[in-house]
Design an enzyme around this catalytic site. Structure first.
Site, PDB file in Angstrom:
ATOM      1  N   GLU A   1       0.648  -1.349   0.313  1.00  0.00           N
ATOM      2  CA  GLU A   1       0.062   0.062   0.003  1.00  0.00           C
ATOM      3  C   GLU A   1       0.870   1.283   0.132  1.00  0.00           C
ATOM      4  O   GLU A   1       0.659   2.298  -0.507  1.00  0.00           O
ATOM      5  CB  GLU A   1      -0.904  -0.148   1.380  1.00  0.00           C
TER       6      GLU A   1
ATOM      7  N   CYS B   1      -6.777  -0.141   3.418  1.00  0.00           N
ATOM      8  CA  CYS B   1      -6.866  -1.292   4.447  1.00  0.00           C
ATOM      9  C   CYS B   1      -7.364  -1.110   5.700  1.00  0.00           C
ATOM     10  O   CYS B   1      -8.696  -0.598   6.271  1.00  0.00           O
ATOM     11  CB  CYS B   1      -5.374  -1.852   4.396  1.00  0.00           C
TER      12      CYS B   1
ATOM     13  N   HIS C   1     -10.596  -2.954   4.937  1.00  0.00           N
ATOM     14  CA  HIS C   1     -10.137  -4.327   5.024  1.00  0.00           C
ATOM     15  C   HIS C   1     -11.143  -4.981   5.860  1.00  0.00           C
ATOM     16  O   HIS C   1     -11.835  -4.508   6.749  1.00  0.00           O
ATOM     17  CB  HIS C   1      -8.785  -4.454   5.636  1.00  0.00           C
TER      18      HIS C   1
END
Length: 186
Positions: free
Chosen positions: A20, A105, A124
């Site tokens: 990321e 996330c 996430h």
């Protein structure tokens, strides 16, 4: 010519999700943004899977600055960003200035911890319940834009996340120009 847009990517002291961080930063640079990585110091940060990233600046040196976007990567280390008052101040200043915030996330949990409002988010799956219990409406999309906050699901959506940031800041033409070189053209 317009001034170059800027992005600040926040790094926890350890355990950031390197996909990321790296994919997002790289795509933003390709999209014409100036990208800075900020850590608690300028010492290398060991990421969740072992990669090391050297921050450009220490948080204390950017806490009173604004950027076009501030990005919060996920990974286990983002819990440290959630606990850090300097991060809270930085994000609140960003909101007041009208700048964007990106979180991917588990990164949206940092928004929750610091009271940053976005009506809708994605994140996430492991933190979905935490976000909905915190009052956010979860959408099962790879990328969601709501209230000047851009959120994304996780490592597998990092390219889509970064491209949406480029599109938001630089326009669809710029984003489209990146697709073929990145082998993402349809």
């Amino acid at each position: 010519m317009a001034a170059q847009k800027s992005a600040l990517i926040l790094l926890p002291p350890e355990d950031a999700e390197e996909i990321e961080v790296i994919v997002t930063g790289d795509v933003l640079v390709r999209g014409g943004l100036q990208v800075l990585y900020a850590g608690s110091s300028t010492e290398p940060v060991k990421c969740a899977k072992g990669a090391r990233i050297v921050p450009d600046v220490a948080l204390k040196d950017v806490k009173n600055k604004t950027f076009d976007i501030i990005i919060i990567p996920g990974g286990p280390g983002c819990s440290k960003l959630a606990e850090c008052p300097v991060i809270g101040e930085l994000l609140k200043t960003q909101v007041k200035s009208g700048g964007l915030i990106g979180a991917i996330c588990a990164g949206p949990t940092v928004l929750l911890a610091h009271g940053i409002v976005a009506e809708r988010v994605t994140c996430h799956y492991t933190v979905k319940d935490k976000m909905t219990e915190g009052g956010y409406k979860y959408l099962d999309d790879n990328v969601v834009i709501s209230d000047r906050v851009i959120t994304s699901k996780g490592p597998g959506t990092a390219f889509e996340f970064a491209l949406k940031i480029v599109e938001t800041l630089e326009g669809p033409e710029k984003t489209n120009s990146l697709l073929k070189p990145l082998c993402l053209a349809k």
